[in-house]
Write a protein that holds these residues in place. Structure first.
Motif, mmCIF file in Angstrom:
data_model
loop_
_atom_site.group_PDB
_atom_site.id
_atom_site.type_symbol
_atom_site.label_atom_id
_atom_site.label_comp_id
_atom_site.label_asym_id
_atom_site.label_seq_id
_atom_site.Cartn_x
_atom_site.Cartn_y
_atom_site.Cartn_z
ATOM 1 N N ALA A 1 81.237 128.226 -4.570
ATOM 2 C CA ALA A 1 81.265 126.961 -5.881
ATOM 3 C C ALA A 1 81.491 126.191 -6.032
ATOM 4 O O ALA A 1 80.686 124.937 -6.065
ATOM 5 C CB ALA A 1 80.978 128.171 -7.127
ATOM 6 N N GLU B 1 74.613 135.718 0.967
ATOM 7 C CA GLU B 1 74.862 136.525 0.268
ATOM 8 C C GLU B 1 76.067 136.957 1.511
ATOM 9 O O GLU B 1 75.827 136.988 2.977
ATOM 10 C CB GLU B 1 74.176 137.510 -0.038
ATOM 11 C CG GLU B 1 73.012 137.795 -0.412
ATOM 12 C CD GLU B 1 73.505 137.496 -1.930
ATOM 13 O OE1 GLU B 1 74.929 138.263 -1.917
ATOM 14 O OE2 GLU B 1 73.415 136.875 -3.163
ATOM 15 N N ASP C 1 72.356 128.472 -2.754
ATOM 16 C CA ASP C 1 71.855 129.419 -3.553
ATOM 17 C C ASP C 1 71.532 131.120 -2.725
ATOM 18 O O ASP C 1 72.075 131.945 -3.891
ATOM 19 C CB ASP C 1 70.843 128.829 -4.451
ATOM 20 C CG ASP C 1 71.610 127.184 -4.827
ATOM 21 O OD1 ASP C 1 72.339 126.971 -4.994
ATOM 22 O OD2 ASP C 1 70.321 126.077 -5.579
ATOM 23 N N ALA D 1 83.433 134.647 0.909
ATOM 24 C CA ALA D 1 82.789 135.159 -0.456
ATOM 25 C C ALA D 1 81.841 133.737 -1.032
ATOM 26 O O ALA D 1 82.060 132.690 -1.295
ATOM 27 C CB ALA D 1 83.528 135.639 -0.496
ATOM 28 N N LYS D 2 80.457 134.786 -1.193
ATOM 29 C CA LYS D 2 79.523 133.651 -2.179
ATOM 30 C C LYS D 2 80.811 132.725 -3.100
ATOM 31 O O LYS D 2 80.371 131.431 -3.496
ATOM 32 C CB LYS D 2 78.984 134.287 -2.902
ATOM 33 C CG LYS D 2 78.006 133.446 -3.710
ATOM 34 C CD LYS D 2 76.204 133.917 -3.700
ATOM 35 C CE LYS D 2 74.775 132.955 -4.443
ATOM 36 N NZ LYS D 2 73.625 132.798 -4.290
ATOM 37 N N LYS D 3 81.222 133.386 -4.160
ATOM 38 C CA LYS D 3 82.316 132.335 -5.008
ATOM 39 C C LYS D 3 82.749 131.697 -4.842
ATOM 40 O O LYS D 3 83.629 130.484 -4.889
ATOM 41 C CB LYS D 3 83.180 133.915 -5.529
ATOM 42 C CG LYS D 3 84.130 133.894 -5.449
ATOM 43 C CD LYS D 3 84.940 134.342 -6.735
ATOM 44 C CE LYS D 3 86.202 134.963 -5.835
ATOM 45 N NZ LYS D 3 86.316 136.398 -5.133
ATOM 46 N N GLU D 4 83.342 131.186 -3.177
ATOM 47 C CA GLU D 4 84.202 130.150 -2.503
ATOM 48 C C GLU D 4 83.096 129.367 -2.566
ATOM 49 O O GLU D 4 84.213 127.666 -2.437
ATOM 50 C CB GLU D 4 84.721 130.707 -1.187
ATOM 51 C CG GLU D 4 85.825 131.886 -1.491
ATOM 52 C CD GLU D 4 85.910 132.253 0.511
ATOM 53 O OE1 GLU D 4 86.700 130.775 0.975
ATOM 54 O OE2 GLU D 4 85.723 133.240 1.284
ATOM 55 N N ARG E 1 79.440 123.880 -3.856
ATOM 56 C CA ARG E 1 78.092 123.043 -4.627
ATOM 57 C C ARG E 1 77.800 121.907 -5.411
ATOM 58 O O ARG E 1 76.839 120.883 -5.404
ATOM 59 C CB ARG E 1 77.694 124.713 -5.116
ATOM 60 C CG ARG E 1 76.073 124.813 -5.362
ATOM 61 C CD ARG E 1 75.498 125.488 -6.419
ATOM 62 N NE ARG E 1 73.870 125.627 -6.113
ATOM 63 C CZ ARG E 1 72.989 124.614 -6.570
ATOM 64 N NH1 ARG E 1 74.467 123.406 -7.419
ATOM 65 N NH2 ARG E 1 71.690 124.604 -6.560
ATOM 66 N N GLU E 2 78.615 121.748 -6.487
ATOM 67 C CA GLU E 2 79.172 120.878 -7.354
ATOM 68 C C GLU E 2 79.469 119.542 -6.854
ATOM 69 O O GLU E 2 78.580 118.609 -7.275
ATOM 70 C CB GLU E 2 80.214 121.326 -7.904
ATOM 71 C CG GLU E 2 80.826 121.642 -9.170
ATOM 72 C CD GLU E 2 81.749 121.761 -9.732
ATOM 73 O OE1 GLU E 2 82.070 120.440 -9.840
ATOM 74 O OE2 GLU E 2 81.461 122.848 -10.445
#
Lengths: 429, 259
Positions: free
Chosen positions: A177, A326, A323, A172-175, A180-181
């Motif tokens: 995050a 989806e 970024d 899922a997209k939120k996984e 990404r950092e």
């Protein structure tokens, strides 16, 4: 040096088992051999009779450093055979996991295998005693690459999540995050690395290589594109066998590749960079130019700078992919086997990796052919040795020997990959 | 350099992808600490500097497939005090042990235009078929956390130990829903040695047994269960004939399904 032999029996800081041999007679190089004695494992033979769906897992075992490259070339070849195209987020995830492998593999080579040559150390651990900050930074970058592969693939070596048609599970997209950092930190760090390696001193050396790489109209090449060369080759991947030929030489277990009627060619970071400079991100281009490169680089010793620029490129690309990501509805597109041939070629960290499969109507492999990047570069490596030693006969033997090893390491050779095969004890004149 | 007090570590590679020795370099966070505790005396992939044996701890990656390597492993054993075999190749012959089921001459002809000048053994065999091995760590590739545990145990003078149960237990510990029972996916977890962390079921696929057989695997029972899911005899041969094709329980089970 009038008459001398340069011999390195077991090359260090390369993947796999190889050695080199250069013979000098009356101030001229008379013989050069890159000897590969890595034992054969017969992948192309035991792939016969296996199912198409097993190819990504089986062929990844050719190389512990670049398993994703094998998985990607295999899935693209199978999808080509079955008339399936993977697009959208699944295609993006494939690029993303490949970026992780480039970062992990390039960081390993730049810091652990190549940098010690330029700074005069036998290995990175001893380099770390004097330059702890840079080695720690390199290990951290390598870890970010491995963590990206592990996140998408399940583990860093021989990942388990890649399949023909896509993946087994997609995030899922939120996984993404937390990753990404860390990638953002790594992108800054990679810029520092480009500046660091640009400050090394490089032997003056250039050859008139024919560079071969994938090219794509919009992207720096990873998974797809046409095969082009700096001397006019421009073909679809499925025409590979009509233009390239593999031959057996008596002193190596790896088959040598040449371009039909033209001879040796070079694949890997230098080739990709020279054919695709315009496709690098603005940040990567800027870093390359600031490091003193132009849009072409013909000095193989400077491949360490190009590899560092490609680390930055992989990170920049990974961040853009995350970024724009989806989550797709399905983890894979359905595939239905059919009889025929499939062709795949992708850009492994070391250069193009070609797979060709012939399949029956149930998807059973009838024939497999795999051409890894290091096999393709062998002739270029030998030509480099030939020319470099010829130009530097006045150097002290130990220094020249070290630089010969370095010439080979410039290619980041992966000898386990290159070895299709056999121990050839008998030399036939 | 004050290195004399540190145990000497050696890493040797035979026929393999090099992934298991790479696991040592993949210990990014612990590598420099390890280098402080051990003298890395012989590790060609990582260093030009080589120190002669004897070695206190020797890690061996790869299987024996050539007459040269069959001689070499005996020398390595003589130079080693504690020898650990790493991964599927070193502990079971690896994926290249698929040759053991065929005529190797035929294999050579597929790959090589001039197979007659080839010097390779008929079978790919594990290290323990040639010399005494002090500890075996399974996996294709090994789990680097387990590698670190083995090295740490050695440094503390303890005998290394890893769990010998099946992947199923790891799956339960993770709270995964069984992919075989709930989704009908063929899964090799019940007969497979733990160590990977049950990653395949976690990623929604059945285990394909890259860690090889667990202790006392009931392979016949699993085959029976898989058959109920529609797995054919040919598929069963392939399922037991991958990275641990050379391990005795898997070799026997695969042969039981051959016509």
């Amino acid at each position: 040096m009038k008459s001398e032999t340069i011999k390195v029996n077991y090359l260090a800081r390369v993947e796999g088992e190889g050695g080199l041999y250069v013979k000098v007679k009356d101030n001229a190089v008379t013989e050069v051999k890159l000897k590969i004695f890595e034992p054969p494992r017969f992948f192309e033979a035991f792939l016969k009779g296996r199912l198409f769906s097993e190819a990504p897992d089986l062929t990844s075992r050719i190389c512990g450093i670049c398993p994703i490259a094998y998985q990607m070339s295999a899935v693209h070849a199978m999808e080509d055979a079955f008339g399936v195209t993977v697009t959208g987020p699944l295609r993006a995830l494939r690029r993303l996991i490949y970026c992780g492998e480039w970062l992990e593999s390039h960081a390993l080579h730049v810091f652990m295998l190549h940098a010690p040559d330029f700074l005069g150390y036998p290995d990175a651990l001893r380099l770390a005693q004097d330059h702890p900050e840079m080695v720690k930074l390199g290990l951290k970058l390598k870890k970010v690459g491995n963590d990206l592969v592990t996140f998408l693939g399940g583990r860093e070596i021989h990942p388990i999540n890649v399949r023909v048609g896509g993946f087994y599970r997609v995030p899922a997209k939120k996984e993404l995050a937390p990753l990404r950092e860390r990638l953002a930190w790594a992108r800054d760090a990679a810029q520092k690395v480009v500046r660091w390696v640009a400050g090394f001193s490089f032997p003056e050396f250039a050859r008139d290589y024919e560079y071969v790489a994938l090219t794509h109209p919009q992207e720096y090449p990873l998974n797809e594109g046409r095969l082009k060369s700096s001397k006019g080759l421009d073909i679809a991947v499925r025409d590979y066998d009509r233009h390239f030929v593999e031959e057996q030489v008596p002193y190596s277990h790896a088959l040598h590749s040449t371009l039909k009627g033209r001879g040796p060619y070079l694949v890997g970071p230098l080739a990709r960079y020279n054919l695709n400079f315009e496709r690098l991100s603005p940040l990567s281009q800027e870093a390359a130019l600031a490091a003193g490169l132009t849009s072409v680089c013909h000095n193989p010793f400077k491949s360490i700078i190009v590899r560092s620029v490609e680390m930055l490129q992989a990170l920049d690309e990974a961040l853009s992919l995350i970024d724009a990501y989806e989550m797709p509805d399905e983890a894979a597109v359905p595939v239905t086997p059919r009889a025929g041939s499939g062709f795949g070629c992708t850009e492994a960290p070391r250069g193009i990796l070609y797979h060709r499969y012939q399949l029956d109507d149930r998807g059973v492999i009838l024939e497999a052919k795999i051409v890894p990047p290091t096999a393709q570069n062998q002739k270029s490596m030998e030509s480099d040795l030939y020319q470099y030693v010829g130009q530097n006969l006045d150097l002290p033997q130990d220094r020249l020997t070290w630089q010969c090893e370095q010439l080979i390491r410039n290619y980041d050779p992966c000898i386990s990959c290159a070895t299709h095969f056999l121990k050839l004890e008998v030399e036939r004149e | 350099m004050a290195r004399s007090g540190k145990p000497k570590l050696a890493v040797f590679k035979f026929a393999s992808c090099g992934g298991c020795q790479l696991s040592l370099l993949d210990l990014e966070e612990e590598l420099l600490t390890l280098a402080g505790e051990l003298q890395i005396a012989y590790f060609v992939e990582a260093s030009k500097a080589a120190v002669r044996g004897p070695y206190d701890l020797t890690l061996v990656d790869g299987s024996i497939t050539t007459p040269h390597d069959a001689g070499m492993i005996k020398k390595v054993r003589r130079a080693s005090k504690f020898l650990v075999a790493l991964g599927a190749c070193a502990t079971a012959g690896g994926i290249q042990a698929l040759r053991n089921f065929k005529d190797v001459k035929e294999f050579q002809a597929v790959v090589y235009p001039r197979p007659e000048v080839i010097d390779t053994l008929d079978k790919s065999t594990p290290i323990a078929a040639h010399v005494q091995v002090d500890f075996e760590l399974q996996g294709c590739p090994i789990n680097k956390g387990q590698l670190l545990a083995v090295i740490s145990a050695f440094l503390q003078g303890q005998t290394p130990s890893v769990p010998h149960h099946s992947v199923c237990l790891e799956c339960k510990l993770k709270g995964n829903i069984c992919v075989l029972v709930a989704r009908g996916l063929p899964c090799m977890g019940p007969v497979t040695h733990a160590g990977c962390g049950a990653i395949c079921p976690t990623y929604q696929r059945g285990c394909y047994s890259c860690f090889g057989p667990k202790e006392t695997p009931n392979t016949a029972s699993l085959s029976e269960r898989l058959r109920c899911l529609g797995v054919t005899e040919a598929d069963l041969v392939r399922a037991f004939r991958t990275f641990y094709a050379g391990a005795e329980p898997f070799r026997r089970e695969s042969e039981a399904h051959e016509k």
